[in-house]
Design a protein around this motif. Structure first.
Motif, PDB file in Angstrom:
ATOM      1  N   GLY A 176       0.798  -1.228   0.000  1.00 60.28           N
ATOM      2  CA  GLY A 176       0.000   0.000   0.000  1.00 60.28           C
ATOM      3  C   GLY A 176       0.824   1.269   0.000  1.00 60.28           C
ATOM      4  N   ASP A 177       1.988   1.243  -0.643  1.00 61.97           N
ATOM      5  CA  ASP A 177       2.830   2.443  -0.684  1.00 61.97           C
ATOM      6  C   ASP A 177       2.350   3.350  -1.817  1.00 61.97           C
ATOM      7  OD1 ASP A 177       4.741   4.320  -0.305  1.00 61.97           O
ATOM      8  OD2 ASP A 177       6.417   3.117  -1.055  1.00 61.97           O
ATOM      9  N   LEU A 178       1.233   4.037  -1.562  1.00 63.37           N
ATOM     10  CA  LEU A 178       0.636   4.936  -2.558  1.00 63.37           C
ATOM     11  C   LEU A 178       0.619   6.371  -2.031  1.00 63.37           C
ATOM     12  CD1 LEU A 178      -2.375   2.675  -3.601  1.00 63.37           C
ATOM     13  CD2 LEU A 178      -0.196   2.929  -4.785  1.00 63.37           C
ATOM     14  N   SER A 179       1.675   6.755  -1.373  1.00 59.75           N
ATOM     15  CA  SER A 179       1.738   8.074  -0.748  1.00 59.75           C
ATOM     16  C   SER A 179       1.537   9.181  -1.782  1.00 59.75           C
ATOM     17  CB  SER A 179       3.089   8.260  -0.053  1.00 59.75           C
ATOM     18  OG  SER A 179       3.303   7.230   0.887  1.00 59.75           O
ATOM     19  N   ASP A 180       0.939  10.282  -1.314  1.00 62.19           N
ATOM     20  CA  ASP A 180       0.699  11.416  -2.214  1.00 62.19           C
ATOM     21  C   ASP A 180       1.992  11.983  -2.773  1.00 62.19           C
ATOM     22  OD1 ASP A 180      -2.034  12.745  -0.189  1.00 62.19           O
ATOM     23  OD2 ASP A 180      -1.938  11.061  -1.594  1.00 62.19           O
ATOM     24  N   SER A 181       3.084  11.846  -2.044  1.00 61.07           N
ATOM     25  CA  SER A 181       4.350  12.452  -2.461  1.00 61.07           C
ATOM     26  C   SER A 181       5.038  11.679  -3.578  1.00 61.07           C
ATOM     27  CB  SER A 181       5.298  12.551  -1.260  1.00 61.07           C
ATOM     28  OG  SER A 181       5.542  11.259  -0.722  1.00 61.07           O
ATOM     29  N   VAL A 225      -4.254   2.730  -9.504  1.00 61.01           N
ATOM     30  CA  VAL A 225      -4.645   2.189  -8.198  1.00 61.01           C
ATOM     31  C   VAL A 225      -4.761   3.315  -7.178  1.00 61.01           C
ATOM     32  CG1 VAL A 225      -3.872   0.739  -6.283  1.00 61.01           C
ATOM     33  CG2 VAL A 225      -3.720  -0.104  -8.628  1.00 61.01           C
ATOM     34  N   ARG A 226      -3.828   4.267  -7.212  1.00 58.21           N
ATOM     35  CA  ARG A 226      -3.891   5.360  -6.240  1.00 58.21           C
ATOM     36  C   ARG A 226      -5.114   6.250  -6.494  1.00 58.21           C
ATOM     37  NH1 ARG A 226       1.226   9.221  -5.436  1.00 58.21           N
ATOM     38  NH2 ARG A 226       0.764   9.684  -7.619  1.00 58.21           N
ATOM     39  N   LYS A 227      -5.445   6.517  -7.748  1.00 54.86           N
ATOM     40  CA  LYS A 227      -6.635   7.313  -8.043  1.00 54.86           C
ATOM     41  C   LYS A 227      -7.897   6.603  -7.555  1.00 54.86           C
ATOM     42  CE  LYS A 227      -4.754   9.805 -12.035  1.00 54.86           C
ATOM     43  NZ  LYS A 227      -4.773   9.965 -13.511  1.00 54.86           N
ATOM     44  N   LEU A 228      -7.941   5.289  -7.746  1.00 55.81           N
ATOM     45  CA  LEU A 228      -9.081   4.516  -7.259  1.00 55.81           C
ATOM     46  C   LEU A 228      -9.186   4.618  -5.741  1.00 55.81           C
ATOM     47  CD1 LEU A 228     -11.376   2.491  -7.753  1.00 55.81           C
ATOM     48  CD2 LEU A 228      -9.672   0.655  -7.604  1.00 55.81           C
ATOM     49  N   PHE A 229      -8.046   4.571  -5.081  1.00 55.68           N
ATOM     50  CA  PHE A 229      -8.021   4.686  -3.620  1.00 55.68           C
ATOM     51  C   PHE A 229      -8.538   6.053  -3.188  1.00 55.68           C
ATOM     52  CE2 PHE A 229      -6.581   3.593   0.569  1.00 55.68           C
ATOM     53  CZ  PHE A 229      -6.171   4.781   1.138  1.00 55.68           C
ATOM     54  N   CYS A 258     -11.827   5.765  -0.950  1.00 52.10           N
ATOM     55  CA  CYS A 258     -11.532   5.807   0.479  1.00 52.10           C
ATOM     56  C   CYS A 258     -11.376   7.212   1.057  1.00 52.10           C
ATOM     57  CB  CYS A 258     -10.255   5.007   0.764  1.00 52.10           C
ATOM     58  SG  CYS A 258     -10.347   3.278   0.257  1.00 52.10           S
ATOM     59  N   ASN A 259     -11.074   8.190   0.241  1.00 50.87           N
ATOM     60  CA  ASN A 259     -10.736   9.501   0.796  1.00 50.87           C
ATOM     61  C   ASN A 259     -11.956  10.410   0.897  1.00 50.87           C
ATOM     62  OD1 ASN A 259      -8.138   8.674   1.014  1.00 50.87           O
ATOM     63  ND2 ASN A 259      -7.292  10.049  -0.543  1.00 50.87           N
ATOM     64  N   ARG A 260     -11.716  11.570   1.439  1.00 48.31           N
ATOM     65  CA  ARG A 260     -12.751  12.570   1.679  1.00 48.31           C
ATOM     66  C   ARG A 260     -13.306  13.101   0.360  1.00 48.31           C
ATOM     67  NH1 ARG A 260     -11.305  18.454   2.918  1.00 48.31           N
ATOM     68  NH2 ARG A 260     -13.271  19.462   3.469  1.00 48.31           N
ATOM     69  N   LYS A 279      -6.931  14.188  -1.704  1.00 44.42           N
ATOM     70  CA  LYS A 279      -5.883  13.190  -1.541  1.00 44.42           C
ATOM     71  C   LYS A 279      -5.853  12.700  -0.090  1.00 44.42           C
ATOM     72  CE  LYS A 279      -3.013  14.934  -5.317  1.00 44.42           C
ATOM     73  NZ  LYS A 279      -1.677  15.400  -5.754  1.00 44.42           N
ATOM     74  N   THR A 280      -4.886  11.859   0.205  1.00 49.34           N
ATOM     75  CA  THR A 280      -4.841  11.212   1.508  1.00 49.34           C
ATOM     76  C   THR A 280      -4.702  12.210   2.647  1.00 49.34           C
ATOM     77  OG1 THR A 280      -3.814   9.294   0.447  1.00 49.34           O
ATOM     78  CG2 THR A 280      -3.676   9.406   2.839  1.00 49.34           C
ATOM     79  N   ASP A 281      -4.069  13.362   2.379  1.00 52.21           N
ATOM     80  CA  ASP A 281      -3.904  14.335   3.461  1.00 52.21           C
ATOM     81  C   ASP A 281      -5.207  15.057   3.789  1.00 52.21           C
ATOM     82  OD1 ASP A 281      -2.250  16.880   1.386  1.00 52.21           O
ATOM     83  OD2 ASP A 281      -4.245  15.997   1.290  1.00 52.21           O
ATOM     84  N   GLY A 282      -6.264  14.866   2.978  1.00 49.07           N
ATOM     85  CA  GLY A 282      -7.559  15.472   3.241  1.00 49.07           C
ATOM     86  C   GLY A 282      -7.630  16.949   2.940  1.00 49.07           C
ATOM     87  N   VAL A 283      -6.565  17.538   2.410  1.00 52.11           N
ATOM     88  CA  VAL A 283      -6.525  18.976   2.129  1.00 52.11           C
ATOM     89  C   VAL A 283      -6.289  19.245   0.641  1.00 52.11           C
ATOM     90  CG1 VAL A 283      -5.331  21.139   2.622  1.00 52.11           C
ATOM     91  CG2 VAL A 283      -5.689  19.472   4.451  1.00 52.11           C
TER      92      VAL A 283
END
Length: 233
Positions: free
Chosen positions: A165-170, A182-186, A190-192, A206-210
């Motif tokens: 699951g290494d799909l970090s935004d960075s 896969v990251r776009k699907l996530f 899953c995200n906000r 994105k994962t950071d919610g911002v």
């Protein structure tokens, strides 16, 4: 015979030649006709001011105004008294040459001496070439293999990386690669997600919610509600 005495025959003998010359040099009929043609075009009173003023007013001539005359005078005032006088031109040239201060030989040599001569340039080039250490064929092939391996790693994810699951935004993935999709699907699943009730626009974060990941529009026709395709940012 009495009547005959009333008339005297006068014979001009001393001046016959002069009279013939005067008569023979009179103007020709063609000259007289040409003069008459021109005089016929003159007004009845050529010297009349009224006639002159009338003709000037009817002409298309426009006299220069005072400003134009002043502008011309301002320029001609800068000319020498006799512009075409060769001596005046020579005088101006002589004054200009006298005011010119050319560099001395010492000044020229001082300015040129810091410049590298041809021999100096060759020496610098040879020094650079001698210091250059080009890679060998083996070194170049090694670097090539490392570069190709790095490119391949960018395009593919291992199963372990995917499961980890290494799909970090960075992280940066090639567009439409497996990792990118896969990251776009996530992000979408899953995200906000924020939906604007007024415009029916949605924003996925994105994962950071911002940081925004995608935007789109939701439509509702009263029977069904549909989400449009996201636009990735």
């Amino acid at each position: 015979m009495a009547e005959a005495y009333r008339y005297k025959v006068m014979q001009i003998t001393p001046h016959d030649a002069d009279l013939d010359a005067q008569v023979s040099t009179r103007g020709s009929q063609a000259d007289l006709t040409a003069i008459k043609t021109k005089s016929d075009n003159l007004p009845a009173d050529p010297a009349s001011n009224t006639q002159v003023n009338t003709r000037v007013a009817a002409s298309s001539y426009v006299a220069p105004d005072n400003a134009g005359i002043s502008a011309i005078k301002a320029k001609t005032d800068n000319l020498p008294a006799s512009p075409a006088n060769e001596g005046a031109i020579q005088g101006h040239v002589a004054d200009a040459l006298a005011a010119y201060d050319p560099p001395t030989q010492a000044e020229l040599e001082a300015a040129v001496s810091p410049l590298a001569l041809e021999a100096g340039i060759e020496a610098h080039v040879l020094a650079v070439l001698n210091a250059y250490d080009p890679p060998s064929r083996a070194e170049a092939m090694t670097d090539k293999e490392a570069i190709l391996a790095a490119i391949a790693a960018l395009n593919d994810m291992s199963v372990g990386e995917l499961l980890g699951g290494d799909l970090s935004d960075s992280l940066s993935f090639p567009a439409n690669s497996l990792a990118d999709l896969v990251r776009k699907l996530f992000w979408v699943v899953c995200n906000r997600m924020v939906i604007d009730d007024t415009t029916a626009d949605f924003t996925v974060y994105k994962t950071d919610g911002v940081t925004r990941a995608a935007t789109g529009t939701i439509t509702d026709n009263g029977a069904t509600t549909a989400r449009g395709n996201p636009t990735w940012l």
